[in-house]
Design a protein around this motif. Structure first.
Motif, PDB file in Angstrom:
ATOM      1  N   LEU A  21       0.827  -1.216   0.000  1.00 29.37           N
ATOM      2  CA  LEU A  21       0.000   0.000   0.000  1.00 29.37           C
ATOM      3  C   LEU A  21       0.854   1.255   0.000  1.00 29.37           C
ATOM      4  CD1 LEU A  21      -2.711  -1.240   2.529  1.00 29.37           C
ATOM      5  CD2 LEU A  21      -3.072  -0.793   0.096  1.00 29.37           C
ATOM      6  N   ASP A  22       2.064   1.175   0.588  1.00 29.32           N
ATOM      7  CA  ASP A  22       2.963   2.342   0.634  1.00 29.32           C
ATOM      8  C   ASP A  22       3.749   2.523  -0.666  1.00 29.32           C
ATOM      9  OD1 ASP A  22       2.115   2.682   3.174  1.00 29.32           O
ATOM     10  OD2 ASP A  22       3.912   1.879   4.155  1.00 29.32           O
ATOM     11  N   ARG A  23       3.651   1.576  -1.582  1.00 30.51           N
ATOM     12  CA  ARG A  23       4.415   1.644  -2.844  1.00 30.51           C
ATOM     13  C   ARG A  23       3.454   1.480  -4.024  1.00 30.51           C
ATOM     14  NH1 ARG A  23       7.146  -0.423   1.133  1.00 30.51           N
ATOM     15  NH2 ARG A  23       9.362   0.098   1.409  1.00 30.51           N
ATOM     16  N   PRO A  24       2.727   2.559  -4.370  1.00 37.16           N
ATOM     17  CA  PRO A  24       1.694   2.457  -5.420  1.00 37.16           C
ATOM     18  C   PRO A  24       2.241   1.898  -6.736  1.00 37.16           C
ATOM     19  CG  PRO A  24       1.589   4.591  -4.343  1.00 37.16           C
ATOM     20  CD  PRO A  24       2.790   3.897  -3.774  1.00 37.16           C
ATOM     21  N   GLU A  25       3.545   2.120  -7.008  1.00 38.06           N
ATOM     22  CA  GLU A  25       4.093   1.603  -8.275  1.00 38.06           C
ATOM     23  C   GLU A  25       4.006   0.069  -8.325  1.00 38.06           C
ATOM     24  OE1 GLU A  25       5.794   3.008  -5.850  1.00 38.06           O
ATOM     25  OE2 GLU A  25       7.577   1.811  -5.413  1.00 38.06           O
ATOM     26  N   LEU A  26       4.043  -0.583  -7.143  1.00 36.81           N
ATOM     27  CA  LEU A  26       3.950  -2.050  -7.125  1.00 36.81           C
ATOM     28  C   LEU A  26       2.520  -2.528  -7.378  1.00 36.81           C
ATOM     29  CD1 LEU A  26       6.253  -3.060  -4.133  1.00 36.81           C
ATOM     30  CD2 LEU A  26       6.761  -3.109  -6.577  1.00 36.81           C
ATOM     31  N   LEU A  27       1.571  -1.616  -7.215  1.00 40.24           N
ATOM     32  CA  LEU A  27       0.166  -2.008  -7.393  1.00 40.24           C
ATOM     33  C   LEU A  27      -0.247  -2.023  -8.861  1.00 40.24           C
ATOM     34  CD1 LEU A  27      -1.372  -0.033  -4.406  1.00 40.24           C
ATOM     35  CD2 LEU A  27      -0.709  -2.424  -4.484  1.00 40.24           C
ATOM     36  N   LYS A  28       0.675  -1.577  -9.716  1.00 35.57           N
ATOM     37  CA  LYS A  28       0.367  -1.564 -11.154  1.00 35.57           C
ATOM     38  C   LYS A  28       0.065  -2.983 -11.659  1.00 35.57           C
ATOM     39  CE  LYS A  28       2.141   0.099 -15.540  1.00 35.57           C
ATOM     40  NZ  LYS A  28       3.254   0.739 -16.227  1.00 35.57           N
ATOM     41  N   THR A  29       0.779  -3.970 -11.104  1.00 35.35           N
ATOM     42  CA  THR A  29       0.750  -5.324 -11.657  1.00 35.35           C
ATOM     43  C   THR A  29      -0.132  -6.263 -10.844  1.00 35.35           C
ATOM     44  OG1 THR A  29       3.086  -4.886 -12.009  1.00 35.35           O
ATOM     45  CG2 THR A  29       2.306  -7.093 -12.561  1.00 35.35           C
ATOM     46  N   TYR A  58       3.438 -15.111   5.791  1.00 36.82           N
ATOM     47  CA  TYR A  58       2.955 -13.728   5.780  1.00 36.82           C
ATOM     48  C   TYR A  58       3.091 -13.239   4.340  1.00 36.82           C
ATOM     49  CZ  TYR A  58       4.482 -14.471  10.601  1.00 36.82           C
ATOM     50  OH  TYR A  58       4.694 -15.004  11.838  1.00 36.82           O
ATOM     51  N   CYS A  59       1.996 -12.970   3.678  1.00 36.35           N
ATOM     52  CA  CYS A  59       2.094 -12.536   2.280  1.00 36.35           C
ATOM     53  C   CYS A  59       0.900 -11.682   1.895  1.00 36.35           C
ATOM     54  CB  CYS A  59       2.190 -13.749   1.359  1.00 36.35           C
ATOM     55  SG  CYS A  59       0.689 -14.709   1.329  1.00 36.35           S
ATOM     56  N   SER A  60       1.055 -10.948   0.800  1.00 43.51           N
ATOM     57  CA  SER A  60      -0.042 -10.119   0.277  1.00 43.51           C
ATOM     58  C   SER A  60      -0.035 -10.198  -1.241  1.00 43.51           C
ATOM     59  CB  SER A  60       0.124  -8.658   0.707  1.00 43.51           C
ATOM     60  OG  SER A  60       0.162  -8.563   2.112  1.00 43.51           O
ATOM     61  N   THR A 115      -8.165  -7.784   3.788  1.00 46.79           N
ATOM     62  CA  THR A 115      -8.273  -7.211   2.445  1.00 46.79           C
ATOM     63  C   THR A 115      -8.407  -5.698   2.558  1.00 46.79           C
ATOM     64  OG1 THR A 115      -9.444  -9.202   1.804  1.00 46.79           O
ATOM     65  CG2 THR A 115      -9.537  -7.384   0.269  1.00 46.79           C
ATOM     66  N   GLU A 116      -7.546  -4.985   1.853  1.00 57.81           N
ATOM     67  CA  GLU A 116      -7.589  -3.523   1.871  1.00 57.81           C
ATOM     68  C   GLU A 116      -7.639  -3.020   0.425  1.00 57.81           C
ATOM     69  OE1 GLU A 116      -5.309  -2.098   5.712  1.00 57.81           O
ATOM     70  OE2 GLU A 116      -4.054  -3.465   4.585  1.00 57.81           O
ATOM     71  N   THR A 117      -8.152  -1.790   0.251  1.00 58.43           N
ATOM     72  CA  THR A 117      -8.267  -1.258  -1.110  1.00 58.43           C
ATOM     73  C   THR A 117      -7.456   0.025  -1.240  1.00 58.43           C
ATOM     74  OG1 THR A 117     -10.237  -0.067  -0.456  1.00 58.43           O
ATOM     75  CG2 THR A 117     -10.583  -2.158  -1.543  1.00 58.43           C
ATOM     76  N   LYS A 118      -7.028   0.306  -2.459  1.00 56.20           N
ATOM     77  CA  LYS A 118      -6.349   1.571  -2.714  1.00 56.20           C
ATOM     78  C   LYS A 118      -6.670   2.024  -4.131  1.00 56.20           C
ATOM     79  CE  LYS A 118      -2.222   4.105  -2.024  1.00 56.20           C
ATOM     80  NZ  LYS A 118      -1.501   4.528  -0.839  1.00 56.20           N
ATOM     81  N   LEU A 126      -7.021  -4.198  -4.972  1.00 55.32           N
ATOM     82  CA  LEU A 126      -7.204  -4.877  -3.692  1.00 55.32           C
ATOM     83  C   LEU A 126      -5.865  -5.438  -3.265  1.00 55.32           C
ATOM     84  CD1 LEU A 126     -10.342  -7.202  -3.983  1.00 55.32           C
ATOM     85  CD2 LEU A 126     -10.233  -4.863  -3.175  1.00 55.32           C
ATOM     86  N   VAL A 127      -5.539  -5.262  -1.990  1.00 53.10           N
ATOM     87  CA  VAL A 127      -4.360  -5.918  -1.422  1.00 53.10           C
ATOM     88  C   VAL A 127      -4.901  -6.931  -0.426  1.00 53.10           C
ATOM     89  CG1 VAL A 127      -2.306  -5.613  -0.012  1.00 53.10           C
ATOM     90  CG2 VAL A 127      -2.855  -3.944  -1.795  1.00 53.10           C
ATOM     91  N   LEU A 128      -4.678  -8.181  -0.763  1.00 52.12           N
ATOM     92  CA  LEU A 128      -5.257  -9.259   0.024  1.00 52.12           C
ATOM     93  C   LEU A 128      -4.134  -9.937   0.816  1.00 52.12           C
ATOM     94  CD1 LEU A 128      -8.019 -11.374  -1.391  1.00 52.12           C
ATOM     95  CD2 LEU A 128      -6.203 -12.544  -0.219  1.00 52.12           C
ATOM     96  N   GLY A 129      -4.107  -9.697   2.115  1.00 53.89           N
ATOM     97  CA  GLY A 129      -3.023 -10.200   2.970  1.00 53.89           C
ATOM     98  C   GLY A 129      -3.434 -11.470   3.671  1.00 53.89           C
ATOM     99  N   LEU A 130      -2.495 -12.405   3.706  1.00 50.04           N
ATOM    100  CA  LEU A 130      -2.788 -13.737   4.230  1.00 50.04           C
ATOM    101  C   LEU A 130      -1.753 -14.088   5.293  1.00 50.04           C
ATOM    102  CD1 LEU A 130      -4.326 -16.429   3.595  1.00 50.04           C
ATOM    103  CD2 LEU A 130      -2.549 -16.889   1.929  1.00 50.04           C
ATOM    104  N   GLY A 131      -2.227 -14.475   6.464  1.00 50.05           N
ATOM    105  CA  GLY A 131      -1.333 -14.952   7.518  1.00 50.05           C
ATOM    106  C   GLY A 131      -1.745 -16.356   7.912  1.00 50.05           C
ATOM    107  N   VAL A 132      -0.813 -17.306   7.848  1.00 46.22           N
ATOM    108  CA  VAL A 132      -1.119 -18.689   8.246  1.00 46.22           C
ATOM    109  C   VAL A 132      -0.104 -19.118   9.298  1.00 46.22           C
ATOM    110  CG1 VAL A 132      -1.557 -21.040   7.459  1.00 46.22           C
ATOM    111  CG2 VAL A 132      -1.903 -19.147   5.866  1.00 46.22           C
ATOM    112  N   ASN A 133      -0.602 -19.578  10.449  1.00 47.24           N
ATOM    113  CA  ASN A 133       0.270 -20.066  11.522  1.00 47.24           C
ATOM    114  C   ASN A 133       0.712 -21.480  11.175  1.00 47.24           C
ATOM    115  OD1 ASN A 133      -0.388 -17.710  12.907  1.00 47.24           O
ATOM    116  ND2 ASN A 133      -2.085 -18.690  13.996  1.00 47.24           N
TER     117      ASN A 133
END
Ligand code: BTN
Length: 248
Positions: A21-29, A58-60, A115-118, A126-133
């Protein structure tokens, strides 16, 4: 598979969702995945923290929602269903989905999705973050979280973060492909089966405090459909849901 993934692996970051979310250029793809070995300020839903040590996943993932003709809240449900199926494919049994998308085992939390939006120059993302223990036990969590969390290792399974990520992306890609052809309805029906919660009594948070209700299914946009204590059908779109104890 509709998500053509590119993976960015970090040794450590505050939160993989925040990193994107802090790097909009990465959201292009759409399809880009950021995975971190450690998170120093992992975030959960409703402002909670997401804890855990090294070895967990830990991934998004970046998604372009305009590629799919489905309501936005349903992405979160589909991701929960994909995670349920990925765990099943890895041999897990006895897990279930707590609305909207927590995965529980023996009433304890194994995984969560944020899930967060920008809005970006390239459109909404959509940035969909997943955490699995995956590994270890209660000592990696603070006292409050430790009693409510469980890991795959505690469930007798050995799965690495990369194996879990691959299994999730495969399952999610298949679901997103099929949604384009068949729409959302068959997946909502499968979600209802995997939640194992139809008929269960819950407490849910309202603006007036906690209210009792019984789960009867999902609305067409993925909201939770319940019957309240007056026998009226209500739809819950947000807030916390707790199961069945006499008082919340
Ligand atoms: C929840 O159940 O409250 C959601 C937890 C989501 C945690 C993941 S870990 C990777 C990604 N980065 C974050 O900061 N949060 C999500």
């Amino acid at each position: 598979m509709s998500i053509r993934n590119r993976l960015l692996l970090l040794p450590e970051t505050e939160s993989t969702n925040s990193y994107l979310l802090d790097r909009p250029e990465l959201l292009k793809t759409p399809g880009l995945v950021v995975r971190s070995v450690r998170q120093t300020a992992g975030r959960g839903r409703r402002g909670k923290v997401w804890e855990g040590g090294e070895g967990n996943l830990y991934c998004s993932l970046v998604l372009d929602p305009s590629q799919y003709a489905i309501p936005q809240p349903s992405f979160t449900l589909l991701a929960g269903l994909a995670l349920y199926r990925a765990l099943e494919n890895k041999g897990m049994r006895g897990h279930w989905i707590k609305w909207p998308n927590d995965i529980l085992w023996q009433e304890k939390k194994l995984a969560g999705i944020l899930t967060e939006t920008k809005q970006t120059l390239y459109g909404q993302r959509l940035v969909l973050g997943l955490g699995v223990n995956l590994v270890g036990g209660p000592s990696q969590f603070s006292a409050e979280i430790a009693t409510q969390s469980v890991t795959l290792e505690q469930a007798g399974m050995q799965v690495t973060a990369i194996q879990m990520l691959q299994a999730f992306l495969l399952a999610f890609g298949e679901i997103l492909d099929a949604v384009k052809v068949s729409g959302l309805t068959p997946f909502l029906a499968d979600w209802e089966r995997c939640c194992q919660s139809l008929g269960r009594q819950i407490w849910h948070e309202t603006s007036q405090g906690w209210a009792g209700a019984k789960i009867i299914g999902l609305a067409s946009d993925g909201a939770l459909k319940v019957v309240d204590v007056q026998g009226q059908v209500q739809v819950i779109s947000g807030g916390e849901v707790r199961f069945a104890k006499p008082n919340p």
